[in-house]
Design a protein around this motif. Structure first.
Motif, mmCIF file in Angstrom:
data_model
loop_
_atom_site.group_PDB
_atom_site.id
_atom_site.type_symbol
_atom_site.label_atom_id
_atom_site.label_comp_id
_atom_site.label_asym_id
_atom_site.label_seq_id
_atom_site.Cartn_x
_atom_site.Cartn_y
_atom_site.Cartn_z
ATOM 1 N N ASP A 177 35.834 24.129 73.295
ATOM 2 C CA ASP A 177 35.596 24.568 71.235
ATOM 3 C C ASP A 177 34.219 24.734 71.205
ATOM 4 O OD1 ASP A 177 38.627 25.266 71.377
ATOM 5 O OD2 ASP A 177 38.791 24.094 69.709
ATOM 6 N N ILE A 178 33.456 23.460 71.653
ATOM 7 C CA ILE A 178 32.152 23.429 71.861
ATOM 8 C C ILE A 178 31.214 24.956 72.206
ATOM 9 C CG2 ILE A 178 30.060 22.290 71.588
ATOM 10 C CD1 ILE A 178 31.781 19.673 70.453
ATOM 11 N N LEU A 179 31.549 24.375 73.433
ATOM 12 C CA LEU A 179 31.156 25.684 74.690
ATOM 13 C C LEU A 179 31.530 27.211 74.002
ATOM 14 C CD1 LEU A 179 29.394 25.542 77.849
ATOM 15 C CD2 LEU A 179 32.003 25.913 78.633
ATOM 16 N N ALA A 180 32.812 27.180 73.635
ATOM 17 C CA ALA A 180 33.044 28.799 73.253
ATOM 18 C C ALA A 180 32.377 28.453 72.524
ATOM 19 C CB ALA A 180 34.913 28.622 72.933
ATOM 20 N N LEU A 181 31.545 27.952 71.322
ATOM 21 C CA LEU A 181 30.879 28.172 70.125
ATOM 22 C C LEU A 181 29.356 29.083 71.281
ATOM 23 C CD1 LEU A 181 31.942 26.256 67.506
ATOM 24 C CD2 LEU A 181 32.687 28.222 67.669
ATOM 25 N N GLY A 230 22.137 31.466 78.820
ATOM 26 C CA GLY A 230 21.601 30.234 77.807
ATOM 27 C C GLY A 230 21.869 29.030 76.757
ATOM 28 N N VAL A 231 23.172 29.025 78.429
ATOM 29 C CA VAL A 231 23.511 27.154 77.381
ATOM 30 C C VAL A 231 23.063 26.559 78.425
ATOM 31 C CG1 VAL A 231 25.871 25.996 77.412
ATOM 32 C CG2 VAL A 231 25.786 28.274 76.450
ATOM 33 N N LYS A 255 22.282 36.195 69.637
ATOM 34 C CA LYS A 255 21.666 35.873 68.791
ATOM 35 C C LYS A 255 20.609 34.448 67.871
ATOM 36 C CE LYS A 255 23.989 38.921 65.529
ATOM 37 N NZ LYS A 255 24.853 38.744 64.285
ATOM 38 N N ILE A 256 21.248 33.554 69.019
ATOM 39 C CA ILE A 256 20.366 32.563 69.723
ATOM 40 C C ILE A 256 20.557 32.354 71.068
ATOM 41 C CG2 ILE A 256 20.546 29.948 69.965
ATOM 42 C CD1 ILE A 256 23.327 29.798 67.420
ATOM 43 N N LYS A 257 19.147 32.496 71.529
ATOM 44 C CA LYS A 257 18.370 32.378 72.507
ATOM 45 C C LYS A 257 18.925 30.900 73.480
ATOM 46 C CE LYS A 257 14.839 35.275 71.350
ATOM 47 N NZ LYS A 257 15.105 35.632 69.686
ATOM 48 N N SER A 258 18.838 30.406 73.313
ATOM 49 C CA SER A 258 19.326 28.910 74.397
ATOM 50 C C SER A 258 19.844 28.060 72.890
ATOM 51 C CB SER A 258 18.057 28.115 74.152
ATOM 52 O OG SER A 258 17.087 29.005 74.957
ATOM 53 N N SER A 259 21.182 27.240 73.523
ATOM 54 C CA SER A 259 21.890 26.918 73.355
ATOM 55 C C SER A 259 22.585 25.208 73.997
ATOM 56 C CB SER A 259 23.240 27.270 72.592
ATOM 57 O OG SER A 259 23.418 28.190 72.032
ATOM 58 N N VAL A 260 21.542 24.117 73.436
ATOM 59 C CA VAL A 260 21.489 23.503 74.266
ATOM 60 C C VAL A 260 22.758 22.172 73.251
ATOM 61 C CG1 VAL A 260 20.046 21.116 75.111
ATOM 62 C CG2 VAL A 260 19.023 23.570 74.736
ATOM 63 N N ILE A 261 23.869 21.526 74.342
ATOM 64 C CA ILE A 261 24.261 20.692 74.084
ATOM 65 C C ILE A 261 24.353 19.029 74.577
ATOM 66 C CG2 ILE A 261 26.499 19.415 73.790
ATOM 67 C CD1 ILE A 261 27.115 23.273 74.507
ATOM 68 N N GLU A 290 37.241 17.993 60.397
ATOM 69 C CA GLU A 290 37.008 19.381 59.997
ATOM 70 C C GLU A 290 35.302 19.451 59.118
ATOM 71 O OE1 GLU A 290 38.201 21.132 55.596
ATOM 72 O OE2 GLU A 290 38.886 19.067 55.751
ATOM 73 N N ILE A 291 35.028 18.165 58.779
ATOM 74 C CA ILE A 291 33.872 18.757 58.762
ATOM 75 C C ILE A 291 32.873 18.357 59.509
ATOM 76 C CG2 ILE A 291 31.294 17.102 58.299
ATOM 77 C CD1 ILE A 291 33.334 15.164 55.661
ATOM 78 N N LEU A 292 32.960 17.878 61.218
ATOM 79 C CA LEU A 292 32.442 18.343 62.304
ATOM 80 C C LEU A 292 32.993 19.665 62.532
ATOM 81 C CD1 LEU A 292 30.401 16.964 64.630
ATOM 82 C CD2 LEU A 292 33.015 16.058 65.922
ATOM 83 N N ASN A 293 34.113 20.293 62.738
ATOM 84 C CA ASN A 293 33.876 21.407 63.292
ATOM 85 C C ASN A 293 33.781 22.431 62.076
ATOM 86 O OD1 ASN A 293 36.293 21.996 65.714
ATOM 87 N ND2 ASN A 293 36.260 20.315 64.147
ATOM 88 N N GLU A 294 33.446 22.324 61.355
ATOM 89 C CA GLU A 294 32.536 23.482 60.525
ATOM 90 C C GLU A 294 31.017 23.013 60.797
ATOM 91 O OE1 GLU A 294 33.625 22.355 56.403
ATOM 92 O OE2 GLU A 294 35.323 23.451 56.191
ATOM 93 N N ALA A 295 30.711 22.038 60.397
ATOM 94 C CA ALA A 295 28.665 21.569 60.992
ATOM 95 C C ALA A 295 28.868 22.597 62.473
ATOM 96 C CB ALA A 295 28.315 20.275 61.080
ATOM 97 N N VAL A 296 29.480 22.127 62.829
ATOM 98 C CA VAL A 296 29.127 22.905 64.816
ATOM 99 C C VAL A 296 29.315 24.004 65.009
ATOM 100 C CG1 VAL A 296 30.114 23.302 67.223
ATOM 101 C CG2 VAL A 296 30.011 21.074 66.038
ATOM 102 N N GLU A 297 30.133 24.740 64.044
ATOM 103 C CA GLU A 297 29.885 26.298 63.519
ATOM 104 C C GLU A 297 29.147 27.143 63.676
ATOM 105 O OE1 GLU A 297 34.113 26.962 61.736
ATOM 106 O OE2 GLU A 297 35.234 26.538 63.170
ATOM 107 N N ARG A 298 28.304 26.292 61.800
ATOM 108 C CA ARG A 298 27.530 26.949 61.799
ATOM 109 C C ARG A 298 26.072 26.736 61.802
ATOM 110 N NH1 ARG A 298 26.177 24.273 55.275
ATOM 111 N NH2 ARG A 298 24.389 25.706 56.081
#
Length: 329
Positions: free
Chosen positions: A108-112, A152-153, A119-125, A56-64
């Motif tokens: 789910d991480i990739l979907a987010l 942008g991913v 809105k976020i120009k670059s997302s890096v995982i 729960e904590i991890l999912n909420e943090a990644v969503e934010r």
């Protein structure tokens, strides 16, 4: 604005790890500031030494992390990873992870991350976990490795979908190389460090027989994760069009450019170094060390000066000369 979520989990009820929290703390430290000490990423950490990192904590943090506006959002995770072969899904594992609820799925991480653009120009995982190379694959397509990465991913992982993330001397092997790269060993001429340059460093270092990293990206321009001191100053690079009027020009040298006079004739000793020439020659030597300039007729810049030869631009040197000429530096 650049923001990062850095996660490290050691304290699993079964199969605890050693070093993932240290990995996360080190990544946080290096990301927070550029090489000059100026602010870089605003970093939030989740480590098992500070809090129980539940699903729960991890999912909420990644969503934010992947919500709101930002230039770059970066997720780093060090801990267990698992590939569920029954459902062909990959997961990063939280402390309360168990069969049927391992933590957070890579899908789910990739979907987010995909949804975050523009809105976020670059997302890096960046994932230092076993089976992390599954990230970006489409569930249900077997092991074909088909991926769907949004605009942008960028994904950089410690291993392929069947691979294991190994431990290094002080950190995870992958993270140890990432840290070295972020500290400067993966920087380009101007001191920029990108996910692609980090992958290049990791890929070359690990070689073809060991742990194999994975790099996947859907980007039009490379995102700079950190800046360090440039290998050649922009001020000197801007002088290249003056020193070399065109890309085929040779710059004439003579002993006045080289202050060191070891084992030379009296005639050369009689030629005093010129301070301005010495300054230029130091810049040209830096260009030579980094592949922008090559001596003509000899292997070393020292002898090119002592023997009154010349130097020329390489292909990459001609590129930087062009950038300087069109005011892009």
């Amino acid at each position: 604005m650049k923001k990062a979520l850095v996660v490290g989990i050691d304290d699993y009820p079964d199969h605890p790890l050693i070093g993932c929290v240290n990995d996360a703390v080190a990544i946080k430290t290096v990301l927070e500031k550029s090489g000059s000490g100026e602010p870089n990423f605003s970093v939030k950490t989740l480590t098992s030494q500070d809090v129980e990192v539940t699903a729960e904590i991890l999912n909420e943090a990644v969503e934010r992390l992947f919500s709101g506006d930002a230039e770059t959002a970066l997720l780093y995770f060090a801990g267990h990873g698992i590939l569920n072969r029954e459902t062909n899904t990959g997961h990063i594992v939280t402390q309360d992870g168990r069969k049927g609820g391992w933590g957070m799925s890579l899908t789910d991480i990739l979907a987010l991350a995909n949804k975050a653009y523009p809105k976020i120009k670059s997302s890096v995982i960046i994932l230092d976990s076993c089976h992390s190379g599954y990230a970006g694959e489409i569930a249900g397509l077997g092991n074909q490795g088909v991926s769907h990465i949004g605009t942008g991913v960028t994904i950089l992982t410690a291993s392929h979908r069947e691979g294991i993330a190994e431990e290094g001397i002080k950190h995870g092997l992958f993270t140890e190389l990432i840290l070295d790269g972020l500290r400067g060993s993966a920087s380009d001429i101007l001191g920029n460090i990108t996910p692609a340059s980090l992958y290049s460093l990791v890929d070359q270092t690990l070689g073809p027989w060991g742990q194999r990293p994975i790099y996947k990206a859907n980007v039009q321009t490379f995102v700079t994760l950190r800046q360090v001191a440039p290998k050649i100053s922009k001020e000197f690079l801007r002088e290249l069009p003056t020193l070399f009027p065109d890309e085929a020009s040779e710059f004439k040298l003579d002993p006045s450019y080289e202050p060191a006079r070891d084992n030379v004739s009296d005639a050369i000793l009689a030629i005093p170094p010129d301070p301005e020439h010495v300054r230029i020659f130091k810049g040209l030597q830096a260009c030579n060390r980094n592949g922008l300039v090559a001596p003509v007729g000899t292997e070393h810049m020292y002898y090119a000066a002592i023997e009154s030869r010349s130097c020329r631009l390489t292909a990459i040197g001609a590129h930087y000369r062009m950038l300087a000429a069109i005011n892009q530096l």
